[in-house]
Design a protein around this motif. Structure first.
Motif, short mmCIF file in Angstrom:
data_model
loop_
_atom_site.label_atom_id
_atom_site.label_comp_id
_atom_site.label_asym_id
_atom_site.label_seq_id
_atom_site.Cartn_x
_atom_site.Cartn_y
_atom_site.Cartn_z
N ARG A 93 2.55 6.29 8.51
CA ARG A 93 2.75 7.88 8.27
C ARG A 93 2.46 8.42 7.09
O ARG A 93 2.62 9.70 6.85
N LEU A 94 2.26 7.48 6.10
CA LEU A 94 1.87 7.97 4.58
C LEU A 94 0.36 7.80 4.65
O LEU A 94 -0.35 7.21 5.06
N THR A 95 -0.05 8.87 3.51
CA THR A 95 -1.58 8.73 3.32
C THR A 95 -1.94 7.63 2.33
O THR A 95 -1.00 6.62 1.79
N VAL A 96 -3.30 7.16 2.36
CA VAL A 96 -3.82 6.18 1.56
C VAL A 96 -3.01 6.36 0.23
O VAL A 96 -2.64 5.36 -0.41
N THR A 97 -3.08 7.32 -0.52
CA THR A 97 -2.51 7.60 -1.77
C THR A 97 -1.20 7.30 -2.00
O THR A 97 -0.71 6.78 -2.89
N GLU A 98 -0.35 7.78 -0.97
CA GLU A 98 1.06 7.70 -1.17
C GLU A 98 1.38 6.30 -0.96
O GLU A 98 2.20 5.67 -1.50
N ASN A 99 0.55 5.44 -0.13
CA ASN A 99 0.79 3.93 -0.03
C ASN A 99 0.72 3.18 -1.33
O ASN A 99 1.26 2.45 -1.59
N LEU A 100 -0.56 3.75 -1.85
CA LEU A 100 -0.76 2.99 -3.05
C LEU A 100 0.29 3.28 -4.31
O LEU A 100 0.76 2.46 -4.87
#
Length: 237
Positions: A93-100
């Motif tokens: 439920r997080l974006t790609v950027t937030e995951n990174l």
């Protein structure tokens, strides 16, 4: 030469099962080592224990000269030991950027974090294209790239990779392995568990064979790839 990771007589038991029975192995600085074996041999259990998700019943794990016995998983990340788990474990439920960015949770050096984020996007251009997309909507291959990229955001010296090709199409598997070799060429040591033994042995410098919780063979990966026992059991010969 002192090993970056040294495992001595490691035993792991849970749920009444003695899953790993006194194994010893090591990974040197900058080395790519693979651990192959059938399903249920104890490979994932071993990696999860090295990452701090399971407690050993006996034995010793030394990383960068430090005994890891009492070091929790999140502190191991801070010491440069990062696990990419089986099944990827992304935050859907997080974006790609937030995951990174979650991969750098223990860091406070914001300019360097921003630089490492761009490095991840250069290593995985497909993630750059999807930087604002929710991670749960990515393909399996893209999620695997994201899981590896998130681990790299912690600036690891040793990357523990558990089944990175699982469930992926052949072309994506080739891409993932190309990236694994590139990461290793940049000086990151890797301990790799991989169902595709042929690819794993081709990528690795050294290899161990784990059978029913015991290491039965060890040596240079090229030699094990040529061993008739390994060829019969894992390479389809």
């Amino acid at each position: 030469m002192t090993a970056l990771l040294q495992v001595d007589q490691l035993s792991i038991a849970y749920g009444g099962i003695h899953a790993v029975k006194g194994i010893s192995l090591h990974v040197d600085e900058g080395e790519l080592v693979t651990l192959i074996g059938a399903n249920g041999a104890g490979k994932t259990t071993t990696l999860n224990t090295l990452g701090g998700l399971l407690r050993p019943a006996a034995g010793r794990i030394t990383y960068n000269g430090q005994d890891l016995a009492r070091l929790p998983a999140h502190e191991r990340v801070g010491q440069g030991l990062a696990l990419v788990p089986e099944g990827r474990g992304i935050f859907s439920r997080l974006t790609v950027t937030e995951n990174l960015q979650m991969g750098a949770f223990h860091r406070s050096d914001k300019p360097a974090i921003a630089s490492d984020l761009e490095r991840s996007f250069s290593l995985f251009p497909r993630l750059k294209e999807r930087e604002s997309q929710l991670a749960g909507t990515l393909s399996g291959g893209e999620q695997q790239m994201l899981a590896i990229g998130r681990a790299l955001m912690s600036r690891p010296r040793l990357l523990l990779l558990d089944e990175p090709s699982m469930g992926l199409a052949p072309l994506m598997v080739e891409k993932i392995f190309s990236i694994i070799r590139e990461i290793n060429s940049q000086g990151v040591a890797i301990l790799l568990i991989e169902q595709n033994a042929r690819l794993a042995l081709a990528a690795a410098r050294r290899a161990y064979v784990l059978e029913s919780g015991c290491i039965t063979l060890a040596g240079p990966a090229a030699e094990l790839a040529a061993d008739e026992r390994v060829r019969a059991a894992y390479l389809g010969h």
